[in-house]
Design a protein around this motif. Structure first.
Motif, mmCIF file in Angstrom:
data_model
loop_
_atom_site.group_PDB
_atom_site.id
_atom_site.type_symbol
_atom_site.label_atom_id
_atom_site.label_comp_id
_atom_site.label_asym_id
_atom_site.label_seq_id
_atom_site.Cartn_x
_atom_site.Cartn_y
_atom_site.Cartn_z
ATOM 1 N N GLY A 86 0.809 -1.208 0.000
ATOM 2 C CA GLY A 86 0.000 0.000 0.000
ATOM 3 C C GLY A 86 0.843 1.258 0.000
ATOM 4 N N ARG A 87 1.903 1.263 0.809
ATOM 5 C CA ARG A 87 2.762 2.448 0.865
ATOM 6 C C ARG A 87 3.525 2.636 -0.448
ATOM 7 N NH1 ARG A 87 3.152 4.547 5.878
ATOM 8 N NH2 ARG A 87 2.325 3.300 7.592
ATOM 9 N N LEU A 88 3.974 1.548 -1.043
ATOM 10 C CA LEU A 88 4.679 1.642 -2.318
ATOM 11 C C LEU A 88 3.753 2.174 -3.413
ATOM 12 C CD1 LEU A 88 7.511 1.028 -3.430
ATOM 13 C CD2 LEU A 88 6.639 -1.197 -4.158
ATOM 14 N N LEU A 89 2.490 1.764 -3.370
ATOM 15 C CA LEU A 89 1.522 2.245 -4.354
ATOM 16 C C LEU A 89 1.274 3.740 -4.192
ATOM 17 C CD1 LEU A 89 -0.505 1.725 -6.601
ATOM 18 C CD2 LEU A 89 -2.147 0.997 -4.871
ATOM 19 N N LEU A 90 1.169 4.226 -2.964
ATOM 20 C CA LEU A 90 0.959 5.655 -2.733
ATOM 21 C C LEU A 90 2.165 6.477 -3.182
ATOM 22 C CD1 LEU A 90 -0.823 5.626 0.752
ATOM 23 C CD2 LEU A 90 -1.841 5.992 -1.501
ATOM 24 N N VAL A 91 3.377 5.929 -3.016
ATOM 25 C CA VAL A 91 4.567 6.625 -3.505
ATOM 26 C C VAL A 91 4.551 6.705 -5.031
ATOM 27 C CG1 VAL A 91 7.080 6.432 -3.741
ATOM 28 C CG2 VAL A 91 6.016 6.144 -1.506
ATOM 29 N N ALA A 92 4.107 5.632 -5.683
ATOM 30 C CA ALA A 92 4.014 5.647 -7.148
ATOM 31 C C ALA A 92 3.006 6.700 -7.617
ATOM 32 C CB ALA A 92 3.614 4.261 -7.650
ATOM 33 N N ILE A 93 1.883 6.805 -6.922
ATOM 34 C CA ILE A 93 0.889 7.828 -7.276
ATOM 35 C C ILE A 93 1.456 9.225 -7.060
ATOM 36 C CG2 ILE A 93 -1.357 8.776 -6.632
ATOM 37 C CD1 ILE A 93 -2.274 5.956 -6.005
ATOM 38 N N LYS A 94 2.202 9.406 -5.984
ATOM 39 C CA LYS A 94 2.835 10.699 -5.712
ATOM 40 C C LYS A 94 3.814 11.057 -6.819
ATOM 41 C CE LYS A 94 4.429 14.218 -3.305
ATOM 42 N NZ LYS A 94 3.648 15.469 -3.143
ATOM 43 N N PHE A 95 4.629 10.108 -7.249
ATOM 44 C CA PHE A 95 5.597 10.356 -8.308
ATOM 45 C C PHE A 95 4.896 10.734 -9.613
ATOM 46 C CE2 PHE A 95 8.229 8.816 -11.842
ATOM 47 C CZ PHE A 95 9.395 9.533 -11.614
ATOM 48 N N ALA A 96 3.832 10.004 -9.943
ATOM 49 C CA ALA A 96 3.092 10.302 -11.175
ATOM 50 C C ALA A 96 2.442 11.678 -11.106
ATOM 51 C CB ALA A 96 2.037 9.224 -11.411
ATOM 52 N N ALA A 97 1.938 12.063 -9.923
ATOM 53 C CA ALA A 97 1.311 13.375 -9.766
ATOM 54 C C ALA A 97 2.324 14.492 -9.970
ATOM 55 C CB ALA A 97 0.658 13.480 -8.394
ATOM 56 N N GLN A 98 3.538 14.316 -9.439
ATOM 57 C CA GLN A 98 4.557 15.354 -9.617
ATOM 58 C C GLN A 98 5.022 15.426 -11.067
ATOM 59 O OE1 GLN A 98 3.838 16.386 -5.951
ATOM 60 N NE2 GLN A 98 5.207 17.500 -7.271
ATOM 61 N N MET A 99 5.050 14.307 -11.766
ATOM 62 C CA MET A 99 5.372 14.332 -13.195
ATOM 63 C C MET A 99 4.330 15.130 -13.969
ATOM 64 S SD MET A 99 6.742 10.534 -14.243
ATOM 65 C CE MET A 99 6.578 11.012 -15.962
ATOM 66 N N LEU A 100 3.061 14.924 -13.634
ATOM 67 C CA LEU A 100 1.991 15.651 -14.313
ATOM 68 C C LEU A 100 2.097 17.147 -14.069
ATOM 69 C CD1 LEU A 100 -0.624 15.776 -15.920
ATOM 70 C CD2 LEU A 100 -1.877 15.226 -13.819
ATOM 71 N N LEU A 101 2.378 17.537 -12.833
ATOM 72 C CA LEU A 101 2.499 18.964 -12.521
ATOM 73 C C LEU A 101 3.684 19.588 -13.249
ATOM 74 C CD1 LEU A 101 1.673 18.987 -8.713
ATOM 75 C CD2 LEU A 101 0.352 20.062 -10.531
ATOM 76 N N PRO A 156 -12.277 -7.654 3.679
ATOM 77 C CA PRO A 156 -11.524 -8.426 2.676
ATOM 78 C C PRO A 156 -11.860 -8.063 1.240
ATOM 79 C CG PRO A 156 -13.251 -9.779 3.673
ATOM 80 C CD PRO A 156 -13.218 -8.505 4.455
ATOM 81 N N VAL A 157 -12.933 -7.325 1.032
ATOM 82 C CA VAL A 157 -13.308 -6.928 -0.326
ATOM 83 C C VAL A 157 -12.797 -5.523 -0.647
ATOM 84 C CG1 VAL A 157 -15.241 -6.511 -1.892
ATOM 85 C CG2 VAL A 157 -15.350 -8.409 -0.254
ATOM 86 N N VAL A 158 -12.840 -4.639 0.329
ATOM 87 C CA VAL A 158 -12.480 -3.239 0.093
ATOM 88 C C VAL A 158 -10.994 -3.101 -0.235
ATOM 89 C CG1 VAL A 158 -12.325 -0.958 1.152
ATOM 90 C CG2 VAL A 158 -14.354 -2.376 1.519
ATOM 91 N N ARG A 159 -10.131 -3.803 0.500
ATOM 92 C CA ARG A 159 -8.680 -3.654 0.287
ATOM 93 C C ARG A 159 -8.250 -4.047 -1.130
ATOM 94 N NH1 ARG A 159 -3.826 -2.945 2.709
ATOM 95 N NH2 ARG A 159 -2.107 -4.249 2.000
ATOM 96 N N PRO A 160 -8.655 -5.221 -1.673
ATOM 97 C CA PRO A 160 -8.272 -5.527 -3.062
ATOM 98 C C PRO A 160 -8.802 -4.514 -4.068
ATOM 99 C CG PRO A 160 -9.015 -7.498 -1.933
ATOM 100 C CD PRO A 160 -9.328 -6.357 -1.039
ATOM 101 N N LEU A 161 -10.028 -4.025 -3.840
ATOM 102 C CA LEU A 161 -10.565 -3.014 -4.738
ATOM 103 C C LEU A 161 -9.745 -1.723 -4.669
ATOM 104 C CD1 LEU A 161 -14.427 -3.435 -4.232
ATOM 105 C CD2 LEU A 161 -13.041 -4.148 -6.200
ATOM 106 N N ALA A 162 -9.295 -1.370 -3.456
ATOM 107 C CA ALA A 162 -8.470 -0.171 -3.305
ATOM 108 C C ALA A 162 -7.126 -0.342 -4.010
ATOM 109 C CB ALA A 162 -8.261 0.132 -1.826
ATOM 110 N N LEU A 163 -6.549 -1.541 -3.940
ATOM 111 C CA LEU A 163 -5.294 -1.795 -4.640
ATOM 112 C C LEU A 163 -5.458 -1.635 -6.151
ATOM 113 C CD1 LEU A 163 -3.897 -4.867 -2.654
ATOM 114 C CD2 LEU A 163 -2.862 -2.596 -2.805
ATOM 115 N N VAL A 164 -6.537 -2.198 -6.679
ATOM 116 C CA VAL A 164 -6.794 -2.081 -8.112
ATOM 117 C C VAL A 164 -7.030 -0.615 -8.492
ATOM 118 C CG1 VAL A 164 -8.372 -2.707 -9.978
ATOM 119 C CG2 VAL A 164 -7.693 -4.427 -8.290
ATOM 120 N N GLY A 165 -7.824 0.078 -7.678
ATOM 121 C CA GLY A 165 -8.080 1.483 -7.949
ATOM 122 C C GLY A 165 -6.813 2.320 -7.893
ATOM 123 N N GLY A 166 -5.914 1.996 -6.970
ATOM 124 C CA GLY A 166 -4.652 2.723 -6.880
ATOM 125 C C GLY A 166 -3.771 2.504 -8.097
ATOM 126 N N VAL A 167 -3.706 1.273 -8.563
ATOM 127 C CA VAL A 167 -2.904 0.983 -9.760
ATOM 128 C C VAL A 167 -3.472 1.718 -10.969
ATOM 129 C CG1 VAL A 167 -2.202 -0.834 -11.356
ATOM 130 C CG2 VAL A 167 -2.099 -1.244 -8.891
#
Length: 282
Positions: A86-101, A156-167
Protein backbone atom coordinates in the motif's frame (compact mmCIF):
# COMPACT_ATOMS: atom_id res chain seq x y z
CA UNK A 1 18.76 34.53 -26.84
CA UNK A 2 17.09 37.90 -26.60
CA UNK A 3 13.70 36.36 -27.20
CA UNK A 4 13.98 34.52 -23.91
CA UNK A 5 15.10 37.51 -21.86
CA UNK A 6 11.51 38.15 -20.93
CA UNK A 7 11.50 34.88 -19.04
CA UNK A 8 14.27 35.83 -16.63
CA UNK A 9 11.73 37.68 -14.48
CA UNK A 10 9.49 34.63 -13.82
CA UNK A 11 12.10 33.50 -11.29
CA UNK A 12 11.06 36.31 -8.98
CA UNK A 13 7.45 35.81 -9.98
CA UNK A 14 7.61 32.09 -9.14
CA UNK A 15 9.25 32.88 -5.80
CA UNK A 16 6.49 35.34 -4.94
CA UNK A 17 3.86 32.82 -6.00
CA UNK A 18 5.40 30.14 -3.80
CA UNK A 19 5.47 32.56 -0.87
CA UNK A 20 1.80 33.45 -1.33
CA UNK A 21 0.81 29.80 -1.66
CA UNK A 22 2.77 28.97 1.50
CA UNK A 23 1.06 31.77 3.41
CA UNK A 24 -2.45 30.83 2.24
CA UNK A 25 -2.07 27.07 2.65
CA UNK A 26 -0.20 27.34 5.95
CA UNK A 27 -2.56 29.90 7.44
CA UNK A 28 -5.67 28.11 6.24
CA UNK A 29 -4.42 24.75 7.47
CA UNK A 30 -3.54 26.07 10.91
CA UNK A 31 -6.90 27.82 11.25
CA UNK A 32 -8.76 24.69 10.20
CA UNK A 33 -6.66 22.56 12.54
CA UNK A 34 -7.35 24.84 15.50
CA UNK A 35 -11.08 24.92 14.80
CA UNK A 36 -11.41 21.19 14.15
CA UNK A 37 -8.70 20.04 16.58
CA UNK A 38 -10.93 19.41 19.58
CA UNK A 39 -13.54 17.56 17.53
CA UNK A 40 -10.97 15.42 15.74
CA UNK A 41 -9.16 14.51 18.97
CA UNK A 42 -12.44 13.40 20.53
CA UNK A 43 -13.27 11.26 17.51
CA UNK A 44 -9.79 9.75 17.62
CA UNK A 45 -10.25 8.65 21.24
CA UNK A 46 -13.68 7.19 20.45
CA UNK A 47 -12.23 5.09 17.65
CA UNK A 48 -9.39 3.87 19.83
CA UNK A 49 -11.78 2.84 22.60
CA UNK A 50 -14.13 1.11 20.15
CA UNK A 51 -11.40 -1.04 18.55
CA UNK A 52 -8.38 -0.92 20.89
CA UNK A 53 -6.71 -3.94 19.29
CA UNK A 54 -6.56 -2.10 15.92
CA UNK A 55 -4.80 1.05 17.12
CA UNK A 56 -1.16 1.16 18.21
CA UNK A 57 -0.06 4.25 20.11
CA UNK A 58 3.29 5.71 19.07
CA UNK A 59 5.59 8.49 20.26
CA UNK A 60 6.41 11.41 17.97
CA UNK A 61 9.68 9.94 16.72
CA UNK A 62 7.94 6.63 16.02
CA UNK A 63 5.12 8.39 14.18
CA UNK A 64 7.65 10.22 12.00
CA UNK A 65 9.28 6.93 11.06
CA UNK A 66 6.16 4.76 10.82
CA UNK A 67 3.88 7.14 8.91
CA UNK A 68 6.35 8.97 6.67
CA UNK A 69 5.28 8.32 3.06
CA UNK A 70 8.78 7.21 1.98
CA UNK A 71 10.60 6.05 5.12
CA UNK A 72 7.47 4.24 6.31
CA UNK A 73 7.84 1.75 3.44
CA UNK A 74 10.62 0.02 5.36
CA UNK A 75 10.00 1.31 8.91
CA UNK A 76 6.24 0.93 9.35
CA UNK A 77 4.81 -0.41 12.60
CA UNK A 78 4.40 -4.15 13.17
CA UNK A 79 1.18 -5.47 11.59
CA UNK A 80 0.66 -2.06 9.94
CA UNK A 81 -2.71 -1.96 8.18
CA UNK A 82 -1.37 -0.12 5.14
CA UNK A 83 1.57 -2.46 4.63
CA UNK A 84 4.48 -2.45 2.22
CA UNK A 85 2.42 -2.78 -0.96
CA UNK A 86 0.00 0.00 0.00
CA UNK A 87 2.76 2.45 0.86
CA UNK A 88 4.68 1.64 -2.32
CA UNK A 89 1.52 2.24 -4.35
CA UNK A 90 0.96 5.65 -2.73
CA UNK A 91 4.57 6.63 -3.50
CA UNK A 92 4.01 5.65 -7.15
CA UNK A 93 0.89 7.83 -7.28
CA UNK A 94 2.83 10.70 -5.71
CA UNK A 95 5.60 10.36 -8.31
CA UNK A 96 3.09 10.30 -11.18
CA UNK A 97 1.31 13.37 -9.77
CA UNK A 98 4.56 15.35 -9.62
CA UNK A 99 5.37 14.33 -13.19
CA UNK A 100 1.99 15.65 -14.31
CA UNK A 101 2.50 18.96 -12.52
CA UNK A 102 5.97 19.41 -14.02
CA UNK A 103 4.49 18.72 -17.45
CA UNK A 104 1.81 21.35 -16.87
CA UNK A 105 4.48 23.86 -15.88
CA UNK A 106 6.27 23.17 -19.16
CA UNK A 107 3.04 23.29 -21.14
CA UNK A 108 2.05 26.76 -19.95
CA UNK A 109 5.61 28.14 -19.87
CA UNK A 110 7.39 26.44 -22.80
CA UNK A 111 10.07 29.11 -23.20
CA UNK A 112 11.03 28.72 -19.56
CA UNK A 113 11.78 25.06 -20.26
CA UNK A 114 13.55 25.73 -23.56
CA UNK A 115 16.57 23.53 -24.25
CA UNK A 116 18.84 26.58 -24.15
CA UNK A 117 17.81 27.45 -20.58
CA UNK A 118 19.70 26.21 -17.55
CA UNK A 119 18.43 23.01 -16.02
CA UNK A 120 19.17 24.13 -12.44
CA UNK A 121 18.68 27.71 -11.25
CA UNK A 122 16.60 29.75 -8.81
CA UNK A 123 13.56 29.52 -11.04
CA UNK A 124 13.76 25.72 -11.02
CA UNK A 125 13.98 25.70 -7.21
CA UNK A 126 10.89 27.90 -7.00
CA UNK A 127 9.08 25.66 -9.50
CA UNK A 128 9.98 22.57 -7.48
CA UNK A 129 8.70 24.11 -4.24
CA UNK A 130 5.47 25.23 -5.89
CA UNK A 131 4.98 21.80 -7.50
CA UNK A 132 5.45 20.15 -4.10
CA UNK A 133 2.71 22.30 -2.58
CA UNK A 134 0.34 21.82 -5.49
CA UNK A 135 1.11 18.11 -5.41
CA UNK A 136 -0.54 17.81 -2.01
CA UNK A 137 -3.71 19.34 -3.41
CA UNK A 138 -3.57 17.12 -6.49
CA UNK A 139 -3.33 14.01 -4.31
CA UNK A 140 -6.50 15.08 -2.52
CA UNK A 141 -8.19 15.76 -5.86
CA UNK A 142 -7.39 12.28 -7.20
CA UNK A 143 -8.66 10.65 -4.00
CA UNK A 144 -5.36 9.50 -2.45
CA UNK A 145 -6.66 9.94 1.15
CA UNK A 146 -9.73 7.80 0.37
CA UNK A 147 -7.46 5.28 -1.31
CA UNK A 148 -5.35 5.11 1.84
CA UNK A 149 -8.46 4.47 3.93
CA UNK A 150 -9.45 1.65 1.60
CA UNK A 151 -5.98 0.10 1.79
CA UNK A 152 -6.17 0.18 5.60
CA UNK A 153 -9.64 -1.37 5.69
CA UNK A 154 -10.08 -4.73 7.40
CA UNK A 155 -12.83 -5.61 4.92
CA UNK A 156 -11.52 -8.43 2.68
CA UNK A 157 -13.31 -6.93 -0.33
CA UNK A 158 -12.48 -3.24 0.09
CA UNK A 159 -8.68 -3.65 0.29
CA UNK A 160 -8.27 -5.53 -3.06
CA UNK A 161 -10.56 -3.01 -4.74
CA UNK A 162 -8.47 -0.17 -3.30
CA UNK A 163 -5.29 -1.80 -4.64
CA UNK A 164 -6.79 -2.08 -8.11
CA UNK A 165 -8.08 1.48 -7.95
CA UNK A 166 -4.65 2.72 -6.88
CA UNK A 167 -2.90 0.98 -9.76
CA UNK A 168 -5.43 2.42 -12.22
CA UNK A 169 -5.00 5.92 -10.75
CA UNK A 170 -1.21 5.70 -11.04
CA UNK A 171 -1.39 4.53 -14.66
CA UNK A 172 -3.85 7.28 -15.57
CA UNK A 173 -1.62 9.94 -14.00
CA UNK A 174 1.43 8.61 -15.85
CA UNK A 175 -0.51 8.59 -19.13
CA UNK A 176 -1.75 12.15 -18.53
CA UNK A 177 1.79 13.31 -17.73
CA UNK A 178 3.14 11.71 -20.91
CA UNK A 179 0.46 13.40 -23.02
CA UNK A 180 1.03 16.80 -21.41
CA UNK A 181 4.80 16.58 -21.85
CA UNK A 182 4.51 15.54 -25.50
CA UNK A 183 1.92 18.18 -26.48
CA UNK A 184 4.53 20.89 -27.16
CA UNK A 185 6.59 18.37 -29.15
CA UNK A 186 3.57 17.47 -31.28
CA UNK A 187 2.90 21.17 -31.88
CA UNK A 188 6.35 21.46 -33.46
CA UNK A 189 7.89 23.57 -30.71
CA UNK A 190 11.51 23.48 -29.56
CA UNK A 191 12.98 20.40 -27.82
CA UNK A 192 12.26 19.95 -24.15
CA UNK A 193 14.84 20.71 -21.49
CA UNK A 194 14.82 17.31 -19.80
CA UNK A 195 17.25 18.41 -17.12
CA UNK A 196 14.88 21.18 -16.03
CA UNK A 197 11.90 18.83 -16.04
CA UNK A 198 13.78 16.17 -14.07
CA UNK A 199 14.93 18.76 -11.53
CA UNK A 200 11.39 20.01 -10.97
CA UNK A 201 10.08 16.46 -10.47
CA UNK A 202 12.96 15.37 -8.23
CA UNK A 203 13.09 18.65 -6.31
CA UNK A 204 9.36 18.59 -5.63
CA UNK A 205 9.60 15.04 -4.27
CA UNK A 206 12.55 15.96 -2.04
CA UNK A 207 10.73 19.06 -0.75
CA UNK A 208 7.60 17.02 -0.10
CA UNK A 209 9.37 14.24 1.79
CA UNK A 210 11.88 16.37 3.72
CA UNK A 211 9.71 19.37 4.63
CA UNK A 212 5.99 18.97 3.98
CA UNK A 213 5.47 15.38 5.15
CA UNK A 214 7.32 15.73 8.52
CA UNK A 215 5.58 19.06 9.16
CA UNK A 216 2.16 17.53 8.52
CA UNK A 217 2.93 14.60 10.85
CA UNK A 218 4.06 16.94 13.66
CA UNK A 219 0.99 19.18 13.29
CA UNK A 220 -1.34 16.17 13.19
CA UNK A 221 0.36 14.72 16.28
CA UNK A 222 0.07 17.80 18.50
CA UNK A 223 -3.01 19.56 17.11
CA UNK A 224 -5.23 16.74 15.83
CA UNK A 225 -4.11 14.09 18.31
CA UNK A 226 -3.02 11.62 15.61
CA UNK A 227 -0.83 9.58 17.95
CA UNK A 228 -1.69 6.04 16.87
CA UNK A 229 -1.39 4.01 13.69
CA UNK A 230 -3.94 1.50 12.48
CA UNK A 231 -2.76 -2.10 12.69
CA UNK A 232 -4.34 -5.44 11.85
CA UNK A 233 -3.63 -6.88 15.32
CA UNK A 234 -1.62 -6.22 18.46
CA UNK A 235 -2.88 -2.70 19.17
CA UNK A 236 -2.83 -1.00 22.57
CA UNK A 237 -5.84 1.28 22.30
CA UNK A 238 -3.82 4.28 21.18
CA UNK A 239 -1.73 4.40 24.37
CA UNK A 240 2.04 4.10 24.53
CA UNK A 241 1.81 0.98 26.67
CA UNK A 242 1.56 -2.81 26.40
CA UNK A 243 -0.53 -4.45 23.74
CA UNK A 244 -4.13 -5.39 24.42
CA UNK A 245 -4.41 -8.98 25.60
CA UNK A 246 -6.83 -11.16 23.63
CA UNK A 247 -8.83 -11.82 26.81
CA UNK A 248 -9.23 -8.05 27.35
CA UNK A 249 -7.89 -8.47 30.90
CA UNK A 250 -5.91 -5.65 32.48
CA UNK A 251 -2.43 -6.95 33.42
CA UNK A 252 -2.02 -4.23 36.06
CA UNK A 253 -5.25 -5.32 37.75
CA UNK A 254 -4.01 -8.93 37.84
CA UNK A 255 -0.70 -7.88 39.41
CA UNK A 256 -2.47 -5.79 42.07
CA UNK A 257 -5.04 -8.44 42.85
CA UNK A 258 -2.57 -11.27 43.27
CA UNK A 259 -0.86 -9.91 46.47
CA UNK A 260 -4.24 -9.04 47.99
CA UNK A 261 -5.56 -12.54 47.40
CA UNK A 262 -2.40 -14.05 48.85
CA UNK A 263 -2.63 -11.99 52.04
CA UNK A 264 -6.32 -12.81 52.49
CA UNK A 265 -5.89 -16.56 52.03
CA UNK A 266 -5.70 -18.65 55.25
CA UNK A 267 -2.27 -19.96 56.17
CA UNK A 268 -1.87 -23.71 55.91
CA UNK A 269 1.09 -25.96 56.37
CA UNK A 270 0.75 -27.62 52.97
CA UNK A 271 -0.59 -25.38 50.26
CA UNK A 272 -0.31 -26.81 46.76
CA UNK A 273 1.31 -24.46 44.25
CA UNK A 274 -1.05 -23.24 41.54
CA UNK A 275 0.35 -21.53 38.43
CA UNK A 276 -1.46 -18.34 37.43
CA UNK A 277 -2.70 -18.65 33.86
CA UNK A 278 -1.28 -16.16 31.36
CA UNK A 279 -4.09 -14.15 29.74
CA UNK A 280 -2.25 -14.42 26.44
CA UNK A 281 -2.81 -18.20 26.47
CA UNK A 282 -6.54 -17.84 25.93
Amino acid sequence: NAEYMGYDSPSASSGATVSLVLVYIGGGSMLLALVMGSFVRRRQRERWMKEPELWLGRSLDQMLLNTHPLIGIVSHAPHDALGFAGRLLLVAIKFAAQMLLAGLFELFRPNSFHASRSGVDKERVADAALAALLGQLLLVAVGAPLLGMGLRSKNPVVRPLALVGGVVSALLLVAAAAVVIQVPRAAGKTPLNWRALAFVVGGSLVFSWLVIAPLMIVVAYFVLGARAVRVRSGGNGGASGPKVAPSKLDPDAIELAAPAQASAAPTTTATPSVALADPNDF
